[in-house]
Design a protein around this motif. Structure first.
Motif, PDB file in Angstrom:
ATOM      1  N   ALA A 193     -19.429  71.390  13.787  1.00 48.22           N
ATOM      2  CA  ALA A 193     -19.577  70.272  14.721  1.00 48.22           C
ATOM      3  C   ALA A 193     -20.081  69.018  14.013  1.00 48.22           C
ATOM      4  O   ALA A 193     -19.609  67.900  14.285  1.00 48.22           O
ATOM      5  CB  ALA A 193     -20.538  70.662  15.850  1.00 48.22           C
ATOM      6  N   PHE A 194     -21.005  69.200  13.080  1.00 53.95           N
ATOM      7  CA  PHE A 194     -21.515  68.043  12.340  1.00 53.95           C
ATOM      8  C   PHE A 194     -20.423  67.415  11.478  1.00 53.95           C
ATOM      9  O   PHE A 194     -20.270  66.186  11.447  1.00 53.95           O
ATOM     10  CB  PHE A 194     -22.695  68.481  11.474  1.00 53.95           C
ATOM     11  CG  PHE A 194     -23.202  67.401  10.565  1.00 53.95           C
ATOM     12  CD1 PHE A 194     -23.960  66.366  11.060  1.00 53.95           C
ATOM     13  CD2 PHE A 194     -22.907  67.433   9.209  1.00 53.95           C
ATOM     14  CE1 PHE A 194     -24.425  65.365  10.226  1.00 53.95           C
ATOM     15  CE2 PHE A 194     -23.363  66.436   8.371  1.00 53.95           C
ATOM     16  CZ  PHE A 194     -24.125  65.400   8.872  1.00 53.95           C
ATOM     17  N   LEU A 195     -19.655  68.247  10.771  1.00 56.98           N
ATOM     18  CA  LEU A 195     -18.579  67.713   9.942  1.00 56.98           C
ATOM     19  C   LEU A 195     -17.524  67.016  10.790  1.00 56.98           C
ATOM     20  O   LEU A 195     -16.992  65.958  10.401  1.00 56.98           O
ATOM     21  CB  LEU A 195     -17.943  68.841   9.124  1.00 56.98           C
ATOM     22  CG  LEU A 195     -18.844  69.473   8.058  1.00 56.98           C
ATOM     23  CD1 LEU A 195     -18.112  70.632   7.367  1.00 56.98           C
ATOM     24  CD2 LEU A 195     -19.262  68.441   7.029  1.00 56.98           C
ATOM     25  N   ALA A 196     -17.197  67.587  11.944  1.00 55.87           N
ATOM     26  CA  ALA A 196     -16.217  66.946  12.828  1.00 55.87           C
ATOM     27  C   ALA A 196     -16.722  65.597  13.311  1.00 55.87           C
ATOM     28  O   ALA A 196     -15.963  64.619  13.392  1.00 55.87           O
ATOM     29  CB  ALA A 196     -15.916  67.865  14.013  1.00 55.87           C
ATOM     30  N   VAL A 240     -16.347  63.082  10.377  1.00 55.89           N
ATOM     31  CA  VAL A 240     -14.954  62.685  10.135  1.00 55.89           C
ATOM     32  C   VAL A 240     -14.445  61.779  11.255  1.00 55.89           C
ATOM     33  O   VAL A 240     -13.779  60.759  10.998  1.00 55.89           O
ATOM     34  CB  VAL A 240     -14.070  63.941   9.985  1.00 55.89           C
ATOM     35  CG1 VAL A 240     -12.602  63.548   9.886  1.00 55.89           C
ATOM     36  CG2 VAL A 240     -14.476  64.730   8.751  1.00 55.89           C
ATOM     37  N   LEU A 241     -14.732  62.146  12.493  1.00 57.75           N
ATOM     38  CA  LEU A 241     -14.289  61.311  13.613  1.00 57.75           C
ATOM     39  C   LEU A 241     -14.961  59.944  13.581  1.00 57.75           C
ATOM     40  O   LEU A 241     -14.341  58.928  13.923  1.00 57.75           O
ATOM     41  CB  LEU A 241     -14.593  62.017  14.937  1.00 57.75           C
ATOM     42  CG  LEU A 241     -13.718  63.235  15.264  1.00 57.75           C
ATOM     43  CD1 LEU A 241     -14.186  63.893  16.552  1.00 57.75           C
ATOM     44  CD2 LEU A 241     -12.250  62.842  15.381  1.00 57.75           C
ATOM     45  N   ALA A 271     -12.548  56.812  13.459  1.00 56.85           N
ATOM     46  CA  ALA A 271     -12.431  56.402  14.858  1.00 56.85           C
ATOM     47  C   ALA A 271     -11.590  55.140  15.052  1.00 56.85           C
ATOM     48  O   ALA A 271     -10.749  55.082  15.956  1.00 56.85           O
ATOM     49  CB  ALA A 271     -13.815  56.215  15.463  1.00 56.85           C
ATOM     50  N   PRO A 272     -11.761  54.087  14.202  1.00 56.82           N
ATOM     51  CA  PRO A 272     -10.916  52.896  14.406  1.00 56.82           C
ATOM     52  C   PRO A 272      -9.427  53.181  14.258  1.00 56.82           C
ATOM     53  O   PRO A 272      -8.599  52.549  14.923  1.00 56.82           O
ATOM     54  CB  PRO A 272     -11.418  51.939  13.316  1.00 56.82           C
ATOM     55  CG  PRO A 272     -12.805  52.384  13.021  1.00 56.82           C
ATOM     56  CD  PRO A 272     -12.769  53.875  13.164  1.00 56.82           C
ATOM     57  N   ASP A 273      -9.060  54.131  13.388  1.00 56.24           N
ATOM     58  CA  ASP A 273      -7.646  54.439  13.194  1.00 56.24           C
ATOM     59  C   ASP A 273      -7.071  55.280  14.328  1.00 56.24           C
ATOM     60  O   ASP A 273      -5.845  55.345  14.493  1.00 56.24           O
ATOM     61  CB  ASP A 273      -7.447  55.194  11.875  1.00 56.24           C
ATOM     62  CG  ASP A 273      -7.845  54.345  10.684  1.00 56.24           C
ATOM     63  OD1 ASP A 273      -7.896  53.105  10.838  1.00 56.24           O
ATOM     64  OD2 ASP A 273      -8.112  54.906   9.612  1.00 56.24           O
ATOM     65  N   LEU A 274      -7.939  55.948  15.080  1.00 56.43           N
ATOM     66  CA  LEU A 274      -7.463  56.854  16.127  1.00 56.43           C
ATOM     67  C   LEU A 274      -7.333  56.191  17.486  1.00 56.43           C
ATOM     68  O   LEU A 274      -6.845  56.816  18.416  1.00 56.43           O
ATOM     69  CB  LEU A 274      -8.424  58.049  16.228  1.00 56.43           C
ATOM     70  CG  LEU A 274      -8.548  58.907  14.961  1.00 56.43           C
ATOM     71  CD1 LEU A 274      -9.583  60.002  15.175  1.00 56.43           C
ATOM     72  CD2 LEU A 274      -7.206  59.500  14.564  1.00 56.43           C
TER      73      LEU A 274
END
Length: 403
Positions: free
Chosen positions: A30-33, A36-37, A41-44
């Motif tokens: 959960a921490f790694l996710a 990464v998010l 986040a700006p690209d998604l």
């Protein structure tokens, strides 16, 4: 006492090893996710907010021309990073309001192939369809007029065109045949060179100055509404090709002016080459450290007692206390008294002898060293090494007399 208990209590079985391992694994994932998010986040962000930009699928958006350009091999790109503005390819700018800050963009693009599409429609969100809008009315004329102000002042007018074809220059491609919207938006301004006009001669597309810097007054020629008609869509692609620079690789649609840009992020650099290798190395090191910290190798060994049994342990502890207190220098006179008292018992010295008389008696005993000399050395010693040497000398004097 020992640091390891010999019995297990009820608390040891509160959590099974498997349960704890699952909890730790879920927390790490959960921490790694989250990291990464957070980095991407700006690209998604989909951009489907009903705005007039290249990510929008609303009627006033330009997602249709982007998909059409991609389907026809024109390699369109969505510009989120302001550093890409240095490209020599055509950049399509779609500001939505007069208060959009275009200072830096115009400074970079004023002499490069650039198409500025002015805003036209005021919209409201469609409550029944996500990303759709309902066209409420035309924007006030001050909105499109203020987009390029004050560097490029212009005047915006709206006319009813009756859906007549637009007129271009004689040397424009014959396939670039646009039909004017029913309410066509036009512009005039100093230094504007007309490229597309309506039947009455009002300017719809103009070039500013001698550089390839263009302004499209009516966005309906490129918006999703216009792409419903095959002829308009074909003319829109031809227009982008015609405005693009010679040997261009793609058409670039900017969305930074619409709030979908991104700045260089140190967090994202962790997951991009060449820093990705370092990130993986650190992650592997942390994983190995975690395994080393949690894994056990064999049965746990009982630690030795903090305070050992026996005379030797008692003497060692007493010596450690004296050494920690820094009182080694005061032990000399006391050790002399201990050796004198022992000598009285060993040699049968008369009880009536005290102090100087006793010292003279001990000096009279045969031997290489005199008792008073060794006693004086012990009394005056202050350094631990000198104290040890004096004590050893006294001990050897007593041993020598009793062997």
């Amino acid at each position: 006492m020992s640091d390891v208990s010999t019995t297990r209590g009820a608390a040891d079985s509160a959590f099974e090893v498997r349960t704890v391992a699952i909890l730790i694994a879920v927390g790490i994932v959960a921490f790694l996710a989250m990291v990464v998010l957070g980095a991407y986040a700006p690209d998604l962000r989909s951009g489907r907010n009903g705005g007039a930009h290249a990510l929008s699928n609303a009627a006033v958006g330009f997602g249709g021309i982007v998909r059409l350009a991609e389907a026809t091999g024109r390699n369109p790109r969505i510009l989120r990073d302001p550093r890409i503005l240095r490209t020599e390819d055509l950049v399509v700018l779609t500001p939505e309001r007069a208060d959009t800050d275009m200072t830096k963009v115009l400074a970079q693009r004023s002499v490069k192939p650039t198409l500025v599409v002015l805003p036209k429609w005021a919209t409201t969100k469609d409550p029944q369809h996500s990303g759709w809008v309902n066209v409420a009315a035309l924007l006030p004329e001050r909105e499109p007029q203020g987009v390029l102000a004050p560097q490029y002042p212009l005047v915006v007018k709206r006319y009813r065109s009756g859906g007549r074809p637009l007129k271009g220059l004689a040397w424009m491609p014959a396939t670039m045949r646009f039909v004017a919207p029913r309410a066509v938006q036009t512009i005039t301004g100093p230094g504007f060179r007309p490229l597309l006009t309506d039947a009455a001669g009002h300017v719809v597309l103009a070039q500013i100055g001698k550089h390839p810097f263009y302004v499209l007054a009516d966005p309906d020629l490129l918006s999703n509404v216009g792409m419903r008609d095959a002829g308009q869509a074909r003319a829109a692609l031809d227009l982008l090709d015609w405005l693009n620079s010679t040997g261009a690789d793609s058409v670039v649609f900017d969305v930074t002016l619409n709030g979908f840009g991104r700045a260089p992020s140190p967090l994202k650099l962790m997951f991009d080459p060449p820093f990705l290798a370092m990130t993986l190395a650190i992650a592997a090191a942390a994983l190995l450290a975690g395994i080393q910290a949690t894994a056990t190798f064999g049965a746990p060994r009982r630690r030795p007692r903090a305070i050992a049994f026996g005379k030797a342990a008692l003497i060692d502890n007493a010596a450690a206390l004296v050494r920690k207190a820094g009182r080694q220098g005061g032990l000399g006179p006391r050790y002399v008294e201990v050796v004198r008292d022992r000598a009285v018992g060993v040699f049968g010295v008369p009880v009536r002898m005290r102090d100087d008389a006793l010292d003279r008696y001990l000096d009279a005993l045969s031997g290489r060293a005199r008792f008073t000399t060794l006693a004086e050395q012990a009394r005056t010693a202050r350094h631990p090494r000198d104290m040890l040497a004096a004590a050893q000398a006294l001990h050897h004097w007593l041993w020598e007399k009793t062997r």
